[in-house]
Scaffold this motif. Structure first.
Motif, short mmCIF file in Angstrom:
data_model
loop_
_atom_site.label_atom_id
_atom_site.label_comp_id
_atom_site.label_asym_id
_atom_site.label_seq_id
_atom_site.Cartn_x
_atom_site.Cartn_y
_atom_site.Cartn_z
N LEU A 147 -11.35 45.57 51.13
CA LEU A 147 -11.09 45.99 52.50
C LEU A 147 -12.21 46.91 52.96
CD1 LEU A 147 -7.26 46.82 52.52
CD2 LEU A 147 -8.40 44.74 53.32
N ALA A 148 -12.55 46.80 54.24
CA ALA A 148 -13.52 47.69 54.87
C ALA A 148 -12.79 48.62 55.84
CB ALA A 148 -14.58 46.88 55.60
N ALA A 155 -8.62 55.10 49.55
CA ALA A 155 -9.11 54.10 48.60
C ALA A 155 -8.71 54.51 47.19
CB ALA A 155 -10.63 53.96 48.71
N VAL A 156 -7.86 53.71 46.54
CA VAL A 156 -7.42 54.04 45.19
C VAL A 156 -8.58 53.88 44.21
CG1 VAL A 156 -5.71 53.54 43.40
CG2 VAL A 156 -5.13 53.22 45.82
N TYR A 157 -9.35 52.84 44.39
CA TYR A 157 -10.56 52.60 43.59
C TYR A 157 -11.71 52.26 44.53
CZ TYR A 157 -8.12 52.36 39.08
OH TYR A 157 -7.42 52.67 37.94
N THR A 180 -13.08 48.85 49.33
CA THR A 180 -12.15 49.12 48.22
C THR A 180 -11.29 47.89 47.94
OG1 THR A 180 -10.30 50.49 47.47
CG2 THR A 180 -10.46 50.08 49.83
N PRO A 181 -10.97 47.65 46.66
CA PRO A 181 -10.05 46.56 46.32
C PRO A 181 -8.58 46.98 46.37
CG PRO A 181 -10.91 47.52 44.32
CD PRO A 181 -11.57 48.25 45.46
N ALA A 182 -8.33 48.28 46.57
CA ALA A 182 -6.95 48.78 46.57
C ALA A 182 -6.85 49.99 47.48
CB ALA A 182 -6.51 49.15 45.16
N ALA A 183 -5.95 49.90 48.45
CA ALA A 183 -5.79 51.00 49.41
C ALA A 183 -4.31 51.36 49.53
CB ALA A 183 -6.34 50.60 50.78
#
Length: 671
Positions: A147-148, A155-157, A180-183
């Motif tokens: 996600l942008a 952003a978790v990661y 980020t791949p996880a938010a």
């Protein structure tokens, strides 16, 4: 203490994905009551009840679709009232830019779709609102739809400035560290989360558990099940396989070269994978099928390894013939891994079966060009078979890999001594497969090297569906083009055969088409598209791997039966040790059909008639088959239909050239 309740939304009913997410499901079931629903009405009822769930996990992208707008609005209200909703698992596989904008705006966040790649990301150890990051991995490699426009604290990661794309196909490139791949975000009184991981990595399972406010300390399969999936748009492999072979992909051939016998700057004549500049239209389906194949692949690998270990035990006991059968069974149960084939070569050497041992070891060196034992065993087989120059090359290769290998030094010295005693020409004795002439096609053609790099094609029952009743001998045209709606009840064949090759969508692609020899065009019952075949297959070589030339050479004198002999070698379904036997049978049929006169110009009459192309094998016996060619001729006359099919259509008032002719025939056959 009351157990929390998690509502799972699976409105697209992608049940084929369930095994992939079983570690997550079992982790949730261990600490919570889990309810899975497949109907929007049921979900709405549960959400609006007096006892709503503690959290909701949507495992597909149904809430982003227009027809589920009311349900998504209800999810928003549920979170506003203090609930938790997480979008993950297979959610990102169906998320498009067109739908992502309105969807995220409904959740009051400016998030947009970012890049899709694999890279290493690092945990945000600061305060992510509402998320306890205790127990999460400090970093891990993940392939995800990122996600942008996500605030850094949500952003978790995130990747670091040094993170690069990680692919076994494409060169590494820098990544956008702001994506980020996880938010995870607070939303009114509740929380909303997103994970874009497409492979169900174990660290992602922990992330989803944490987002659902469930404990993560019990997450993770048993030690024996900790192999994780690495998927690219071209291939699916196991990280465990990579570790066991020192970083080499099992069952695929990497581009880039070996210092041994390079061909067009690639390893062992296999063309490199071609980087795709644009995504393929059905990439999501490719990824889903790859994930299913991995489940089957892993099960087969475990079974084959057990068989291989039995082979090792009987080998140690001196039961070499039994070891041969077990190693072959391991290959057929899974696939001919270099280790299996190298062990097979060792057992064959003990039985003095030099030619077969050479073939097995040769296959092992093809897939794993640095496997010292395979080169050594091939060298021993060649030496005993009188192929001294080839043996010397193999022992020299062994010494390049391990300069201090005493066995290689000993064998090299002995082989050179024997070559001198037999007065063999020191330039070349034509014993190496890399320079062997087959049907006078030149050094680049070696059919025993054909490998279908789609490692595990049996991802569904379709792979075994042979058809029913009168349709059992005919491929299903619908299945191989736009899809068959009849499934296992279809009267026509969905399984691959010797005239087709399986692609990444599970379709059967026409071998005639791949060598530019199909006469039916769009009327062919097989698929006519290379887009979903691996990019480094022989079908993308300049000379089509030599198959077209072989086909034309034999077809002129033998009008039928060519693919019956070489099709299984072209599509990779033949056992490695049987491919040459099929070529023997092909040559036998060809000579019976009068092809020997054509061959006589290139054939030395002084050579042994039982060894026509210097492969050390004798000819088998086989008969010609006219049935297939007769059917092909009928279909050529009738726009792709057989005579009986035309008669059946005419009885219904339909002409073969009518646009709906195929639909009518398909309906008639499935009444």
């Amino acid at each position: 203490m009351t157990r929390p309740t998690v509502l799972i939304l699976s409105l697209m009913e992608e049940k084929y994905m369930y095994p992939i997410f079983e570690p997550l499901m079992s982790s949730m079931r261990a600490v919570a009551t889990v309810k899975l629903v497949t109907r929007a009405g049921v979900a709405k009822t549960i959400l609006s009840s007096n006892t709503p769930p503690t959290a909701v996990l949507s495992i597909d992208a149904a809430p982003t679709e227009t027809k589920y707008t009311a349900l998504n609005n209800q999810l928003v209200r549920y979170v506003e009232a203090g609930g938790i909703v997480v979008f993950g698992c297979n959610f990102s596989n169906h998320l498009t830019s067109k739908r992502a904008g309105p969807f995220f705006r409904a959740w009051g966040v400016p998030w947009e779709l970012g890049d899709y790649h694999r890279t290493t990301v690092y945990l945000n150890k600061n305060d992510v609102p509402g998320l306890d990051v205790t127990g999460l991995e400090p970093s891990y490699s993940v392939k995800a739809l990122n996600l942008a426009k996500v605030l850094p604290n949500l952003a978790v990661y995130s990747p670091s400035s040094s993170s690069r794309t990680e692919s076994h196909v494409f060169a590494p490139t820098s990544v956008d560290a702001s994506q980020t791949p996880a938010a995870y975000t607070a939303f009114a009184a509740g929380f909303m989360g997103y994970t874009g991981d497409v492979n169900a990595e174990e660290p992602t399972t922990k992330i989803i558990m944490a987002m659902l406010h469930l404990p993560v300390d019990g997450v993770g399969p048993k030690k024996a099940d900790r192999t994780s999936v690495v998927t690219t748009s071209q291939e699916t492999i196991l990280q465990e396989d990579v570790r066991q072979l020192g970083g080499t992909i099992v069952g695929t051939v990497l581009s880039g070269g070996s210092s041994f016998s390079a061909h067009r700057s690639t390893a062992r004549g296999i063309p490199p994978r071609v980087a795709r500049t644009t995504p393929r239209p059905r990439e999501v389906e490719v990824e889903a099928r790859a994930a299913r194949r991995n489940v089957v692949d892993r099960r087969k690998r475990e079974a084959a390894d057990k068989i291989k270990e039995k082979g090792n035990n009987v080998f140690k006991a001196g039961k070499y013939q039994e070891a041969v059968q077990l190693y072959k069974k391991a290959c057929s149960t899974y696939k001919p891994l270099p280790l299996y084939m190298s062990n097979l070569a060792a057992a064959l050497l003990k039985l003095n079966r030099w030619n077969e041992a050479e073939i097995a070891a040769d296959h092992a060196t093809l897939v794993e060009p640095t496997l010292l034992k395979a080169y050594f065993r091939r060298g021993v087989a060649r030496r005993h078979g009188g192929k001294y120059n080839g043996a010397i090359r193999d022992f020299e290769r062994c010494l390049k890999i391990d300069p201090n290998c005493p066995d290689s030094k000993k064998e090299l010295a002995a082989t050179k001594k024997e070559r001198s005693a037999h007065e063999v020409d020191e330039v070349d004795d034509d014993s190496d497969y890399d320079t062997k002439l087959v049907f006078d096609l030149g050094p680049d053609f070696a059919p025993e090297r054909t490998i279908h790099v789609l490692d595990c094609p049996s991802d569904s029952e379709d792979f075994r569906h042979k058809g029913k009743n009168k349709g059992d001998k005919l491929p299903c045209r619908y299945y191989n083009h736009d899809g068959c709606r009849f499934g296992n009840s279809c009267r026509y064949k969905h399984a691959p055969d010797d005239r087709s090759i399986r692609d990444e969508l599970g379709r059967n692609v026409c071998l005639h088409f791949l060598i530019n020899r199909c006469k039916f065009g769009s009327g062919c019952w097989y698929a006519h598209e290379k887009l979903y075949l691996p990019s480094n297959g022989w079908w993308n070589e300049e000379n089509l791997g030599g198959w077209q030339e072989l086909y034309d050479f034999v077809k002129g004198s033998m009008p039928d039966g060519v693919f019956d002999r070489i099709g299984s070698a072209m599509n990779g379904t033949a056992d490695t040790w049987r491919i040459r036997k099929n070529l023997d049978l092909l040559m036998d049929d060809w000579i019976d059909a009068g092809g020997s006169d054509q061959y006589s110009d290139n054939y030395d009459e002084d050579e042994d008639d039982d060894d026509l192309y210097a492969l050390g094998t004798s000819l088998g016996r086989g008969g010609s088959r006219r049935q297939y060619e007769e059917e092909m001729e009928e279909r050529e006359r009738n726009l792709g239909f057989t005579d009986s099919e035309v008669e059946e259509l005419l009885c219904q008032g339909v002409k073969p050239w009518d646009d709906d002719a195929w639909d009518v025939l398909h309906a008639l056959n499935n009444l």
